[in-house]
Design a protein around this motif. Sequence first.
Motif, PDB file in Angstrom:
ATOM      1  N   LEU A 214      -9.722   0.933   2.374  1.00  0.00           N
ATOM      2  CA  LEU A 214     -11.174   0.930   2.209  1.00  0.00           C
ATOM      3  C   LEU A 214     -11.716  -0.299   1.507  1.00  0.00           C
ATOM      4  O   LEU A 214     -12.915  -0.578   1.589  1.00  0.00           O
ATOM      5  N   ASN A 215     -10.857  -1.024   0.812  1.00  0.00           N
ATOM      6  CA  ASN A 215     -11.318  -2.205   0.080  1.00  0.00           C
ATOM      7  C   ASN A 215     -10.177  -3.205  -0.003  1.00  0.00           C
ATOM      8  O   ASN A 215      -9.164  -2.949  -0.646  1.00  0.00           O
ATOM      9  N   GLN A 216     -10.363  -4.337   0.653  1.00  0.00           N
ATOM     10  CA  GLN A 216      -9.320  -5.368   0.699  1.00  0.00           C
ATOM     11  C   GLN A 216      -9.312  -6.261  -0.541  1.00  0.00           C
ATOM     12  O   GLN A 216      -8.381  -7.033  -0.729  1.00  0.00           O
ATOM     13  N   THR A 217     -10.342  -6.142  -1.395  1.00  0.00           N
ATOM     14  CA  THR A 217     -10.461  -7.090  -2.505  1.00  0.00           C
ATOM     15  C   THR A 217      -9.978  -6.557  -3.851  1.00  0.00           C
ATOM     16  O   THR A 217      -9.744  -7.342  -4.761  1.00  0.00           O
ATOM     17  N   ILE A 218      -9.840  -5.251  -3.983  1.00  0.00           N
ATOM     18  CA  ILE A 218      -9.370  -4.705  -5.257  1.00  0.00           C
ATOM     19  C   ILE A 218      -7.925  -5.133  -5.465  1.00  0.00           C
ATOM     20  O   ILE A 218      -7.076  -4.903  -4.607  1.00  0.00           O
ATOM     21  N   PRO A 219      -7.633  -5.782  -6.590  1.00  0.00           N
ATOM     22  CA  PRO A 219      -6.240  -6.170  -6.836  1.00  0.00           C
ATOM     23  C   PRO A 219      -5.384  -4.932  -7.137  1.00  0.00           C
ATOM     24  O   PRO A 219      -5.718  -4.134  -8.003  1.00  0.00           O
ATOM     25  N   LEU A 220      -4.311  -4.776  -6.376  1.00  0.00           N
ATOM     26  CA  LEU A 220      -3.428  -3.629  -6.536  1.00  0.00           C
ATOM     27  C   LEU A 220      -1.995  -4.089  -6.741  1.00  0.00           C
ATOM     28  O   LEU A 220      -1.570  -5.086  -6.156  1.00  0.00           O
ATOM     29  N   PRO A 221      -1.251  -3.356  -7.559  1.00  0.00           N
ATOM     30  CA  PRO A 221       0.166  -3.689  -7.713  1.00  0.00           C
ATOM     31  C   PRO A 221       0.932  -3.293  -6.458  1.00  0.00           C
ATOM     32  O   PRO A 221       0.489  -2.448  -5.692  1.00  0.00           O
ATOM     33  N   GLY A 222       2.058  -3.910  -6.256  1.00  0.00           N
ATOM     34  CA  GLY A 222       2.899  -3.553  -5.117  1.00  0.00           C
ATOM     35  C   GLY A 222       2.892  -4.615  -4.039  1.00  0.00           C
ATOM     36  O   GLY A 222       2.153  -5.598  -4.091  1.00  0.00           O
ATOM     37  N   ASP A 223       3.713  -4.403  -3.052  1.00  0.00           N
ATOM     38  CA  ASP A 223       3.883  -5.320  -1.927  1.00  0.00           C
ATOM     39  C   ASP A 223       2.660  -5.238  -1.014  1.00  0.00           C
ATOM     40  O   ASP A 223       2.358  -4.176  -0.456  1.00  0.00           O
ATOM     41  N   ALA A 224       1.973  -6.357  -0.841  1.00  0.00           N
ATOM     42  CA  ALA A 224       0.744  -6.387  -0.040  1.00  0.00           C
ATOM     43  C   ALA A 224       1.010  -5.957   1.398  1.00  0.00           C
ATOM     44  O   ALA A 224       0.191  -5.246   1.998  1.00  0.00           O
ATOM     45  N   ASN A 225       2.130  -6.367   1.973  1.00  0.00           N
ATOM     46  CA  ASN A 225       2.449  -5.984   3.355  1.00  0.00           C
ATOM     47  C   ASN A 225       2.626  -4.469   3.487  1.00  0.00           C
ATOM     48  O   ASN A 225       2.155  -3.863   4.440  1.00  0.00           O
ATOM     49  N   VAL A 226       3.312  -3.866   2.535  1.00  0.00           N
ATOM     50  CA  VAL A 226       3.521  -2.418   2.559  1.00  0.00           C
ATOM     51  C   VAL A 226       2.185  -1.699   2.404  1.00  0.00           C
ATOM     52  O   VAL A 226       1.906  -0.719   3.112  1.00  0.00           O
ATOM     53  N   LEU A 227       1.350  -2.179   1.491  1.00  0.00           N
ATOM     54  CA  LEU A 227       0.030  -1.564   1.302  1.00  0.00           C
ATOM     55  C   LEU A 227      -0.808  -1.662   2.567  1.00  0.00           C
ATOM     56  O   LEU A 227      -1.479  -0.699   2.953  1.00  0.00           O
ATOM     57  N   ASN A 228      -0.757  -2.815   3.240  1.00  0.00           N
ATOM     58  CA  ASN A 228      -1.529  -2.985   4.474  1.00  0.00           C
ATOM     59  C   ASN A 228      -0.998  -2.081   5.591  1.00  0.00           C
ATOM     60  O   ASN A 228      -1.781  -1.525   6.365  1.00  0.00           O
ATOM     61  N   GLN A 229       0.315  -1.927   5.676  1.00  0.00           N
ATOM     62  CA  GLN A 229       0.903  -1.028   6.682  1.00  0.00           C
ATOM     63  C   GLN A 229       0.497   0.422   6.406  1.00  0.00           C
ATOM     64  O   GLN A 229       0.137   1.162   7.328  1.00  0.00           O
ATOM     65  N   THR A 230       0.559   0.816   5.148  1.00  0.00           N
ATOM     66  CA  THR A 230       0.167   2.174   4.765  1.00  0.00           C
ATOM     67  C   THR A 230      -1.309   2.392   5.076  1.00  0.00           C
ATOM     68  O   THR A 230      -1.694   3.440   5.611  1.00  0.00           O
ATOM     69  N   ALA A 231      -2.127   1.399   4.771  1.00  0.00           N
ATOM     70  CA  ALA A 231      -3.565   1.491   5.049  1.00  0.00           C
ATOM     71  C   ALA A 231      -3.809   1.677   6.543  1.00  0.00           C
ATOM     72  O   ALA A 231      -4.625   2.520   6.947  1.00  0.00           O
ATOM     73  N   ALA A 232      -3.102   0.929   7.371  1.00  0.00           N
ATOM     74  CA  ALA A 232      -3.271   1.043   8.825  1.00  0.00           C
ATOM     75  C   ALA A 232      -2.868   2.438   9.311  1.00  0.00           C
ATOM     76  O   ALA A 232      -3.552   3.028  10.161  1.00  0.00           O
ATOM     77  N   GLN A 233      -1.785   2.967   8.780  1.00  0.00           N
ATOM     78  CA  GLN A 233      -1.344   4.308   9.176  1.00  0.00           C
ATOM     79  C   GLN A 233      -2.354   5.365   8.736  1.00  0.00           C
ATOM     80  O   GLN A 233      -2.681   6.281   9.493  1.00  0.00           O
ATOM     81  N   LEU A 234      -2.834   5.247   7.510  1.00  0.00           N
ATOM     82  CA  LEU A 234      -3.803   6.217   7.002  1.00  0.00           C
ATOM     83  C   LEU A 234      -5.103   6.176   7.803  1.00  0.00           C
ATOM     84  O   LEU A 234      -5.726   7.215   8.041  1.00  0.00           O
ATOM     85  N   ARG A 235      -5.507   4.986   8.215  1.00  0.00           N
ATOM     86  CA  ARG A 235      -6.755   4.827   8.971  1.00  0.00           C
ATOM     87  C   ARG A 235      -6.712   5.660  10.260  1.00  0.00           C
ATOM     88  O   ARG A 235      -7.710   6.241  10.667  1.00  0.00           O
ATOM     89  N   THR A 236      -5.530   5.756  10.866  1.00  0.00           N
ATOM     90  CA  THR A 236      -5.410   6.526  12.109  1.00  0.00           C
ATOM     91  C   THR A 236      -5.248   8.024  11.841  1.00  0.00           C
ATOM     92  O   THR A 236      -5.520   8.838  12.719  1.00  0.00           O
ATOM     93  N   MET A 237      -4.806   8.388  10.643  1.00  0.00           N
ATOM     94  CA  MET A 237      -4.502   9.786  10.339  1.00  0.00           C
ATOM     95  C   MET A 237      -5.648  10.532   9.658  1.00  0.00           C
ATOM     96  O   MET A 237      -5.798  11.737   9.868  1.00  0.00           O
ATOM     97  N   LEU A 238      -6.417   9.840   8.845  1.00  0.00           N
ATOM     98  CA  LEU A 238      -7.463  10.511   8.062  1.00  0.00           C
ATOM     99  C   LEU A 238      -8.744  10.655   8.865  1.00  0.00           C
ATOM    100  O   LEU A 238      -9.218   9.687   9.464  1.00  0.00           O
ATOM    101  N   PRO A 239      -9.330  11.843   8.867  1.00  0.00           N
ATOM    102  CA  PRO A 239     -10.616  12.029   9.560  1.00  0.00           C
ATOM    103  C   PRO A 239     -11.692  11.122   8.951  1.00  0.00           C
ATOM    104  O   PRO A 239     -11.640  10.784   7.766  1.00  0.00           O
ATOM    105  N   GLN A 240     -12.663  10.773   9.768  1.00  0.00           N
ATOM    106  CA  GLN A 240     -13.733   9.880   9.329  1.00  0.00           C
ATOM    107  C   GLN A 240     -14.449  10.424   8.098  1.00  0.00           C
ATOM    108  O   GLN A 240     -14.758   9.673   7.172  1.00  0.00           O
TER     109      GLN A 240
END
Length: 141
Positions: free
Chosen positions: A22-48
């Motif tokens: 939901l927000n690409q600019t908030i600095p988050l700990p962890g691997d950016a690639n893993v976070l982006n992959q998780t975000a992409a998966q969640l985007r398809t799974m979570l209802p609008q």
Amino acid sequence: LTKLVASTGELVGLAFGAIRMLNQTIPLPGDANVLNQTAAQLRTMLPQQTQEYLMTIVQRMAQANHVPDITRFLQGIEITSHRAGLTIVQDLDVAMGVIKSEPMLPNGLGAKQKTDALFRFATSEKYFELRKAFSVRIEDN
């Protein structure tokens, strides 16, 4: 929670992935690639509707410049469940025994930390007020 996710690390990854979705600019700990992959998966799974609700929460976090401490949150859940258990059983020895027998969570509190926290609660004014609210009193023998 252990029925939904395999580890606290997985829960942290899902939470931060949802934030990243939901927000690409908030600095988050962890691997950016893993976070982006998780975000992409969640985007398809979570209802609008769920995504829209999460967006309001993430926007508030961004405005406050807040990154949630999920490990601390989970530790708070553990402590709260111990307090609730003590309030129900009304037996500090039993409650302490349960704490000592429960499995350790990764990044969780140790048995000593948990028993110390429960002892502090059991001797606190809050606990006695709670007992009074539930009409539980210490009887003289």
